[in-house]
Scaffold this active site. Structure first.
Site, PDB file in Angstrom:
ATOM      1  N   GLY A 189       2.700  -2.196   5.653  1.00  0.00           N
ATOM      2  CA  GLY A 189       2.308  -1.034   4.864  1.00  0.00           C
ATOM      3  C   GLY A 189       0.862  -1.077   4.411  1.00  0.00           C
ATOM      4  CB  SER A 190      -1.983  -1.264   5.254  1.00  0.00           C
ATOM      5  OG  SER A 190      -1.473  -1.257   6.578  1.00  0.00           O
TER       6      SER A 190
END
EC number: 4.1.1.65
Length: 232
Positions: A189-190
């Site tokens: 997640g980013s």
């Protein structure tokens, strides 16, 4: 077409960065299954999810130096004029920034948005607030690439998120790079920010789903004619 080729073309490959994680989950599943059999199947669910997270599918990338291609799978979370991060050394004039937020279910392999040469790579430590927040561009751990293109220098910034704690970049300074070429990965997640110079116009909307290596997120005024694509 043989059965083997059919299966091979159907299964999405796992990126090599994911091999240790998939192997660890599988071994843990075997150990848990030896202790209590139902735990094996629970472990296998996590193993399959891990393989899914590190998937690395082929993409068909438009080959046009006037187009800007999404560097990440995810949701377009910001389109605005902002001053680029100081470490990119792109000046103090506002540039068009297009941000793509990746959740834990998106493919996390990052790809070059345009063809060019890597001028610099700049890592900066920081915090780990939600990557979807605007302040993540300034506060979070990040890794920025500056690429010299036909239209001048652009910036591509990998930003760690609330869960993501590991930015990977295997590109090197002075290397040539094709549009859609893989250059990095962020675990769990980013966000990716693309900074574009004057002349670039966005071709996506807020909330739109973008596909790395395929979705055109912006273009320069000289874009014209039929677009040729290649697998990457």
């Amino acid at each position: 077409m043989s059965l083997f080729n059919t299966v091979r073309n159907t299964i999405v490959p796992v990126h090599k960065e994911g091999y240790p994680f998939v192997a660890a989950f599988f071994v843990a599943s075997l150990i848990l299954g030896w202790i209590f059999k139902p735990l094996f199947w629970i472990g296998m669910i996590f193993t399959l999810w891990c393989a899914y997270f590190f998937r690395d599918p082929e993409r068909v990338t438009p080959q046009d130096d006037d187009l800007v291609i999404s560097p990440a799978d995810g949701k377009v979370s910001a389109i605005q004029m902002v001053t680029p991060p100081a470490e990119l050394d792109l000046g103090s004039e506002p540039m068009l920034r297009i941000s793509v937020f990746m959740n834990v279910f998106n493919c996390h392999v990052n790809r070059a948005p345009m063809r060019g040469r890597i001028v610099s790579i700049n890592y900066r430590s920081g915090s780990f607030v939600n990557a979807e927040l605007d302040k993540a561009s300034e506060d979070n751990e990040r890794n920025g690439l500056v690429i010299e293109t036909k239209h001048g220098q652009i910036g591509v910034v990998q930003i760690a998120g609330l869960v993501a704690r590991r930015i990977l970049c295997w590109a090197n300074t002075n290397e040539p790079m094709d549009a859609g070429e893989r250059f990095g990965l962020i675990r769990f997640g980013s966000r990716l920010d693309v900074f574009l110079p004057a002349g670039a116009a966005p071709r996506v909307s807020l909330g739109q789903t973008a596909i790395a290596g395929e979705t055109v997120i912006a273009e320069f005024a000289s874009a014209k004619g039929p677009v040729i694509s290649r697998r990457s």
